[in-house]
Design an enzyme around this catalytic site. Structure first.
Site, PDB file in Angstrom:
ATOM      1  CE  LYS A  83      -4.321   1.126   2.328  1.00 32.17           C
ATOM      2  NZ  LYS A  83      -5.068   0.889   3.566  1.00 32.17           N
TER       3      LYS A  83
HETATM    4  C1  E4P Z   1      -8.387   1.765   3.499  1.00 26.82           C
HETATM    5  O1  E4P Z   1      -7.522   1.113   2.993  1.00 26.82           O
HETATM    6  C2  E4P Z   1      -8.277   2.409   4.793  1.00 26.82           C
HETATM    7  O2  E4P Z   1      -7.554   1.580   5.653  1.00 26.82           O
HETATM    8  C3  E4P Z   1      -9.605   2.669   5.441  1.00 26.82           C
HETATM    9  O3  E4P Z   1     -10.681   2.316   4.599  1.00 26.82           O
HETATM   10  C4  E4P Z   1      -9.716   4.041   6.018  1.00 26.82           C
HETATM   11  O4  E4P Z   1     -10.968   4.175   6.617  1.00 26.82           O
HETATM   12  P1  E4P Z   1     -11.294   5.334   7.668  1.00 26.82           P
HETATM   13  O5  E4P Z   1     -11.534   6.589   6.907  1.00 26.82           O
HETATM   14  O6  E4P Z   1     -12.542   4.877   8.358  1.00 26.82           O
HETATM   15  O7  E4P Z   1     -10.100   5.432   8.587  1.00 26.82           O
END
Ligand code: E4P
Length: 217
Positions: A83
């Site tokens: 990522k």
């Molecule tokens: C995605 O990869 C993120 O980890 C996640 O969806 C972020 O979500 P949030 O905005 O609830 O922290």
């Protein structure tokens, strides 16, 4: 549509994975911090639970650091997806990872033009953050539809991974807008099974069945 769990809680992951409905997992530095565990250990454990894509995020802000971290993360298991943040450095790293055959999930996407760049860089997944856009008064779900149109126009292979999902309605709307996958917090995933009319209908059916005095077996 693939459904991923957005978590580093391996007990919760095991429980939901037992349904056979969890196709993969995403994590981020906040979730790693929340786990209180060593990142490499928790990611390795997650890869042992789920055979599908497991996103593990780099922590460096510069391309060289991202490449070094990403290669180390990718060596944990064959289903690791590195990522990478949607920055100039992140997209340069994404391009290199693609050349090396390392899968990437470009994260923190908040505009269609960012998503276009990520696809051109060879991202395996793009993560538009729906809930965080809604939080600032934008229409998060519109971004999914915009990216879908752009990727279809040019036959990009990058998969749209709807992220920052806050409700079962978000999951359904992302599916209708053409997202390839959604990453879902465990409480929202558990809520996907439920509807008050299902509960009420089942209670009525069970009461009526009991009144018949019958047994199927
Ligand atoms: C995605 O990869 C993120 O980890 C996640 O969806 C972020 O979500 P949030 O905005 O609830 O922290």
């Amino acid at each position: 549509m693939q459904l991923f769990l957005d978590t580093t809680d391996t007990a919760v992951l095991k429980d939901l994975a037992a349904t056979g409905l969890v196709d993969g997992v995403t994590t981020n530095p906040t979730l790693i911090a929340r786990s209180g565990r060593n990142m490499l250990e928790v990611i390795a454990e997650i890869c042992g639970i789920v055979g599908g894509p497991v996103s593990a995020e780099v922590a460096s802000m510069e391309t060289a650091g991202m490449l070094a971290e990403g290669r180390k993360l990718a060596a944990i298991a064959p289903n690791i997806v590195v990522k990478v943040p949607l920055t100039r450095d992140g997209l340069i790293a994404t391009r290199e990872f693609a050349a090396e055959g390392i899968q990437t999930n470009v994260t923190l996407c908040f505009s269609a033009s960012q998503a276009l760049l990520a696809a051109k860089a060879g991202a395996s997944y793009i993560s538009p953050f729906i809930g965080r856009l809604d939080d600032v008064g934008a229409a998060g779900m519109d971004l999914i539809a915009e990216i879908r149109a752009i990727y279809d126009n040019y036959d990009f292979d990058t998969e749209i991974l709807a992220a920052s999902i806050r409700s079962p309605a978000h999951v359904a709307q992302a599916a209708m807008a053409g997202a390839d996958c959604a990453t879902i917090p465990p409480d929202v995933f558990a809520a996907l099974f439920k509807h008050p009319l299902t509960e009420r209908g089942l209670q009525q059916f069970m009461a009526d069945w009991k009144a018949t005095g019958q047994s199927i077996l």
